[in-house]
Design a protein around this motif. Structure first.
Motif, mmCIF file in Angstrom:
data_model
loop_
_atom_site.group_PDB
_atom_site.id
_atom_site.type_symbol
_atom_site.label_atom_id
_atom_site.label_comp_id
_atom_site.label_asym_id
_atom_site.label_seq_id
_atom_site.Cartn_x
_atom_site.Cartn_y
_atom_site.Cartn_z
ATOM 1 N N GLU A 128 -3.225 10.661 -2.845
ATOM 2 C CA GLU A 128 -4.256 12.096 -3.263
ATOM 3 C C GLU A 128 -4.242 11.993 -3.487
ATOM 4 O OE1 GLU A 128 -2.186 15.924 -2.323
ATOM 5 O OE2 GLU A 128 -4.162 16.668 -1.924
ATOM 6 N N THR A 129 -5.642 11.592 -4.098
ATOM 7 C CA THR A 129 -6.978 11.845 -5.033
ATOM 8 C C THR A 129 -7.324 13.595 -4.804
ATOM 9 O OG1 THR A 129 -8.851 11.638 -3.928
ATOM 10 C CG2 THR A 129 -8.210 9.410 -4.440
ATOM 11 N N CYS A 161 -9.091 13.405 -1.508
ATOM 12 C CA CYS A 161 -8.314 12.754 0.288
ATOM 13 C C CYS A 161 -7.238 12.073 -0.035
ATOM 14 C CB CYS A 161 -9.651 11.940 0.697
ATOM 15 S SG CYS A 161 -9.512 10.317 0.380
ATOM 16 N N VAL A 162 -6.620 12.430 0.653
ATOM 17 C CA VAL A 162 -5.214 11.255 0.712
ATOM 18 C C VAL A 162 -5.654 9.256 1.388
ATOM 19 C CG1 VAL A 162 -2.824 11.024 1.740
ATOM 20 C CG2 VAL A 162 -3.656 13.165 1.239
ATOM 21 N N SER A 163 -5.271 9.162 0.371
ATOM 22 C CA SER A 163 -5.137 7.143 0.868
ATOM 23 C C SER A 163 -4.493 6.184 0.671
ATOM 24 C CB SER A 163 -6.879 6.984 0.415
ATOM 25 O OG SER A 163 -7.447 5.284 0.874
ATOM 26 N N LYS A 164 -4.780 5.168 1.247
ATOM 27 C CA LYS A 164 -3.923 4.546 0.166
ATOM 28 C C LYS A 164 -4.167 2.984 -0.482
ATOM 29 C CE LYS A 164 -0.411 4.488 3.929
ATOM 30 N NZ LYS A 164 0.410 3.705 5.304
ATOM 31 N N PHE A 165 -3.119 3.115 -1.367
ATOM 32 C CA PHE A 165 -3.496 2.121 -2.595
ATOM 33 C C PHE A 165 -2.481 1.391 -2.877
ATOM 34 C CE2 PHE A 165 -6.118 5.788 -2.571
ATOM 35 C CZ PHE A 165 -7.541 5.882 -2.821
ATOM 36 N N GLU A 223 0.488 5.520 -0.072
ATOM 37 C CA GLU A 223 -0.761 7.224 0.724
ATOM 38 C C GLU A 223 0.169 7.462 -1.630
ATOM 39 O OE1 GLU A 223 0.118 10.220 2.803
ATOM 40 O OE2 GLU A 223 0.076 8.590 4.385
ATOM 41 N N ASP A 225 1.129 -1.622 -0.401
ATOM 42 C CA ASP A 225 0.375 0.520 0.194
ATOM 43 C C ASP A 225 1.065 1.357 -0.439
ATOM 44 O OD1 ASP A 225 -2.318 -0.961 -0.469
ATOM 45 O OD2 ASP A 225 -2.841 -1.176 1.705
#
Ligand code: URA
Length: 209
Positions: free
Chosen positions: A56-57, A60-64, A54, A52
């Protein structure tokens, strides 16, 4: 025992049927082999690890998931194996490519490497050996032995068309190697050509016949 993975998919089957047709031109044959290599690559890479990261879409910031950084080496057995490299590189542009060319003495059956060039440190990489035709299995067995002699421990073999005797030869000599094929044909004729097969893959790729 390494696994035998027969990758069946309607697109692969239909493209392979066109490759088998003796009236298919070298240009089309090359393109079809490249396309099938991409489609097979989808399955070959199925167990690649992700981690995973980090991101930033716009929201928001998320983990992918991203691919875990790994070192892959695609090793075509010269010369027909070259026909599968471009397709796999499209899918794995980060992979390195090593080359191996072997000839067997017709009397002693001792293989001689006439070409061998690998990327530095490749022995620690995940190695994907490619050759469209797995017939007697002699070249694949020798190529894998040669890579293991240099310290490779993580090797998989990718073929377009195989026959049971070739699969058995690889599984006997290298029970740790996973094999991926698009089709398993009936067997070999007296000239060691795959039946029904598609003829000499190298000649058909490079238009040498
Ligand atoms: N190699 C080929 O190219 N074709 C065969 O049928 C067998 C080995």
């Amino acid at each position: 025992m390494g696994s035998l993975n027969v990758i069946s998919h309607p697109l692969i089957e239909a493209k392979l049927t066109r490759m088998r047709d003796k009236n298919t031109s070298s240009q089309d044959f090359r393109l079809l082999l490249k396309e099938i290599s991409i489609l097979m690559g989808y399955e070959i890479t199925r167990n690649f690890e992700t981690v995973d990261a980090e991101v930033e879409t716009p929201i928001c910031v998320s983990k992918f998931p991203v691919l875990k950084e790994s070192f892959f080496t695609i090793v075509p057995i010269l010369r027909a194996g070259l026909g599968m490299v471009d397709g796999l590189l499209e899918l794995m542009p980060f992979a390195h490519v090593g080359h191996i060319g072997l000839v067997r003495d017709e009397e002693t059956h001792v293989p001689t490497e006439y070409y061998y060039k690998m990327p530095e440190g490749f022995e620690k990489s995940e190695v994907i050996v490619v050759d469209p035709m797995l017939a007697t299995g002699g070249s694949a067995v020798d190529a894998i032995s040669s890579l293991k002699k240099r310290g490779c421990t993580n090797i998989r073999l990718v073929n377009l068309v195989a026959v049971p005797e070739g699969i058995a030869a690889v599984q006997k000599a290298h029970p740790d190697v996973d094999i991926y094929v698009a089709a398993v044909d009936d067997g070999l004729n007296e000239d060691a050509y795959i039946v029904p097969g598609l003829g000499d893959a190298g000649d058909r790729i490079f238009g040498t016949k």
